[in-house]
Write an enzyme that holds these catalytic residues in place. Structure first.
Site, short mmCIF file in Angstrom:
data_model
loop_
_atom_site.label_atom_id
_atom_site.label_comp_id
_atom_site.label_asym_id
_atom_site.label_seq_id
_atom_site.Cartn_x
_atom_site.Cartn_y
_atom_site.Cartn_z
N ASP A 197 -35.24 23.58 41.22
CA ASP A 197 -33.92 22.94 41.22
C ASP A 197 -33.23 23.11 39.88
OD1 ASP A 197 -35.94 21.15 40.23
OD2 ASP A 197 -34.51 19.51 40.33
N GLU A 247 -37.35 18.37 40.18
CA GLU A 247 -37.82 18.04 38.83
C GLU A 247 -36.72 17.39 38.02
OE1 GLU A 247 -38.41 18.70 34.47
OE2 GLU A 247 -36.80 19.41 35.77
#
Length: 382
Positions: free
Chosen positions: A71, A133
């Site tokens: 991400d 994350e």
């Protein structure tokens, strides 16, 4: 494919944390399948996102994890001069959201997979690519839960966050909290009859500032880090409706960036004690159903790996240097380490470019990371 070609593919997937990462994960899965590598996808409850886990080499022993998150942070409101989700090459640099943080590392790992597969590995290499994350190291937790059931635990983990390929053995942890002050409204001409949520929130924020000043005292410092102390800050605040209404609600988000070994929960407990002993009784003396509520937002531990450890020796060999450092930002490394997997942080690019408009990574950094992957092949095949 070479790492630069793979990175161009990865940048094309707009994997902002609020959105799905499945298209990128499926691309990686298909690539690995073509290389003869079996993958395991670990979805979230909504099946809108997934982690990927794969093992190359023998399955009867621990092995080394190469870990990265898929991400990226949003580009909304940032003054990009280049398309953020198309890779652009200029003057030896590759631009695009995630080039540095941290798709560059994932691209280098994937580019090395054919070498991993063809090598006679004595120790397995595990690939761990996670989601979410950037919003609290959320996705990787299901990878770690899955590993608990494996008969052989990994013996080392390399988190590829951008460190300019300098080996990092430590980083701070984080605790994020939302505080909701529930006051009582009234006409501002009769302000004492209400409970001003903003004013009570201001007292709490002042308390946070005082705690932060105390944490910065010399006796609490660790000069290996910058800043060399645990920090506290308020990042978001909202409340009130109009100037002539005593505000009924105020919410603010605050965080602790804690040195390894410092329990950030101490700050939250002190804030709760202050609210319960000092503020809430005074609020309820005016209006009984007022309150102050704390809600956890995110939390992950810091990382401290000993310079004398085997994983430190490994990353020194791979990076070609043993001038170990620390970083102030957090990574998934603290969670791997907490799960009993010795962990270091080392990846291409610089975090100075991360989260900014026109994010980039130098091609030279990718080439050096490619070389590090080849050294890993040689080391684990020896």
């Amino acid at each position: 494919m070479k790492s630069q070609q793979i990175l161009e593919k990865l940048i094309g997937f707009a994997t902002v944390s609020r959105d799905s990462n499945l298209a990128l994960i499926e691309f990686i899965r298909d690539y690995l399948t073509e290389c003869g590598v079996e993958c395991e996808l670990i979805h979230n409850d909504e099946r809108s996102k997934a982690n990927l886990w794969a093992t190359i080499g023998p399955t009867d022993r621990g092995g080394v994890v190469l870990s990265g998150h898929t991400d990226v942070v949003p580009v909304d409101g940032q003054p990009w001069t280049l398309p953020p989700f198309e890779m652009t090459e200029r003057d030896g640099k590759l631009y695009g959201r995630g080039t540095a943080d941290m798709k560059g590392y994932i691209a280098c790992v994937l580019a090395a997979v054919p070498s991993f597969v063809s090598a006679d590995l004595k120790t397995p290499i595990h690939l761990a690519f996670s989601y979410d994350e950037e919003v609290g190291c959320l996705g990787v937790r299901s990878i770690l839960s899955m590993l608990e059931d494996k008969p052989h635990q990994p013996t080392a983990c390399i988190i590829g966050e951008p460190t300019e390929l300098k080996p990092v053995l430590g980083h701070k942890g984080k605790l994020g909290v939302r505080c909701h002050v529930k006051g009582a409204p009234c006409h501002s001409a009769y302000a004492p009859e209400g409970v001003n949520a903003i004013e009570n929130a201001a007292k709490l924020i002042t308390k946070l500032t005082q705690i932060g000043e105390r944490l910065a005292e010399s006796s609490r410092r660790d000069e290996r880090f910058y800043p060399p102390f645990s920090t506290v800050q308020t990042g978001v605040i909202e409340g009130g409706q109009a100037l002539n209404i005593v505000p009924a609600d105020c919410r603010f988000n605050w965080e602790v960036r804690s040195l390894p070994g410092f329990d950030a929960g101490e700050v939250e407990r002190e804030m709760r004690d202050y609210a319960e002993s000092e503020l809430i009784p005074k609020m309820r003396a005016v209006v009984p159903d007022t309150d102050i509520v704390f809600e956890p937002l995110q939390s992950y531990p810091g990382l401290t790996t000993e310079a004398s450890s085997e994983v430190a020796a490994l990353i020194a060999t791979l990076a070609g240097r043993n001038d170990f450092g620390t970083v102030a930002y957090g990574t998934e490394g603290g969670l791997f380490h907490e799960a009993g997997i010795p962990t270091v942080v080392c990846g291409p690019g610089c975090m100075d470019q991360g989260h900014k408009p026109d994010e980039f990574i130098a091609i030279e950094q990718l080439e050096r990371c490619d070389a590090m992957m080849q050294r890993l092949v040689e080391h684990l095949g020896a």
